[in-house]
Scaffold this active site. Structure first.
Site, short mmCIF file in Angstrom:
data_model
loop_
_atom_site.label_atom_id
_atom_site.label_comp_id
_atom_site.label_asym_id
_atom_site.label_seq_id
_atom_site.Cartn_x
_atom_site.Cartn_y
_atom_site.Cartn_z
N GLY A 191 2.57 9.07 -5.82
CA GLY A 191 1.93 9.75 -6.94
C GLY A 191 2.63 11.04 -7.30
N HIS B 188 0.19 6.67 6.41
CA HIS B 188 0.89 6.96 7.66
C HIS B 188 0.00 7.73 8.63
CE1 HIS B 188 4.15 5.45 5.42
NE2 HIS B 188 4.56 6.58 4.87
N GLU C 72 5.01 0.20 7.92
CA GLU C 72 6.25 0.95 7.66
C GLU C 72 6.11 2.41 8.07
OE1 GLU C 72 8.48 1.85 3.60
OE2 GLU C 72 8.55 -0.28 4.11
N ASP C 73 7.26 3.03 8.31
CA ASP C 73 7.34 4.45 8.69
C ASP C 73 6.58 4.73 9.98
OD1 ASP C 73 9.01 5.13 6.59
OD2 ASP C 73 7.38 5.62 5.24
N ILE D 105 0.87 -1.18 0.00
CA ILE D 105 0.00 0.00 0.00
C ILE D 105 0.90 1.23 0.00
CG2 ILE D 105 -1.75 1.27 1.28
CD1 ILE D 105 -2.59 -1.50 2.44
#
Length: 219
Positions: free
Chosen positions: A46, A118, A143-144, A42
């Site tokens: 863009g 996020h 992630e992050d 995911i």
């Protein structure tokens, strides 16, 4: 080539030249490199993305040479050709229609990587929907996670902390099960006992700086 070499070649910020998540992922994914048939990520990147859009999709496809790779992004500009065995679905990561369409493109849901919004409540909602659809023995990555306290995203640490606590409680199996005298062996718990999805399926939770890795039991 190593995962990091692919990451550098394609320009993803997961590489050792930026976040260095590949050092974590090499340890996590190398044992399943050949057996992985399907990976969902995911977050593609863009028009407003500062990096190279689709770079991690290319990295995954090169590293997992036997896998189909599907990327999801809300930005229509991310809908491009990223090479063989890579597909793209445009849509909101918290929409069932988006996620179901992406899952339907995979022969097996072996690995899920959430590198999307996020935004904590979206991350949690996505996890809650996708976790039951991850195959037994699969790996889910958030992630992050350094973003969990960023107020500009509307995040508070408590939102993600609660998810982690829920997973840990599920991993250890909650008090009502322990009171039944089954503390010694999870697999001998009577099937009549009501286990929630995390109690039954969480194998391990690994917390790294910026990355959470949640493994699902084989059975």
């Amino acid at each position: 080539m190593t995962l990091d070499e692919y990451a550098i070649e394609y320009g993803t910020d997961k590489a050792s030249t930026h976040h260095n998540y590949t050092a974590i992922y090499e340890r996590v994914f190398s044992p399943v490199r050949e057996s992985t048939k399907g990976l969902l990520e995911i977050g593609i990147g863009g028009v407003n993305y500062k990096g190279v859009a689709g770079s991690s999709l290319r990295m995954w496809a090169s590293y997992f040479s036997n896998a189909q790779v599907v990327g999801v992004d809300i930005d229509p500009s991310a809908d491009k050709d990223y090479g063989d065995r890579v597909s793209v679905v445009i849509g909101d990561q918290t929409r069932r229609s988006t996620l179901d369409k992406a899952l339907g493109l995979l022969p097996s849901v072996d690995i899920i990587v959430d590198d999307g919004a996020h935004i904590n409540n979206l991350t949690v909602a996505t996890f809650e929907y996708l976790w039951p659809r991850l195959r037994p023995g699969g790996i889910y990555v958030i992630e992050d996670t350094v973003c969990v306290g960023e107020l500009r995203l509307g995040n508070t640490r408590a939102q993600t902390e609660q998810l982690v606590l829920t997973l840990l409680r599920g991993l250890e199996v909650n008090g009502r099960i322990m009171a039944k005298g089954n503390a010694a062996d999870f697999y001998k718990i009577n099937p009549d006992y009501v286990l929630n999805d995390y109690e039954r399926w969480v194998e391990s939770v690994e917390l790294y700086r910026g990355v959470y890795v949640i493994r699902k039991r084989e059975k």
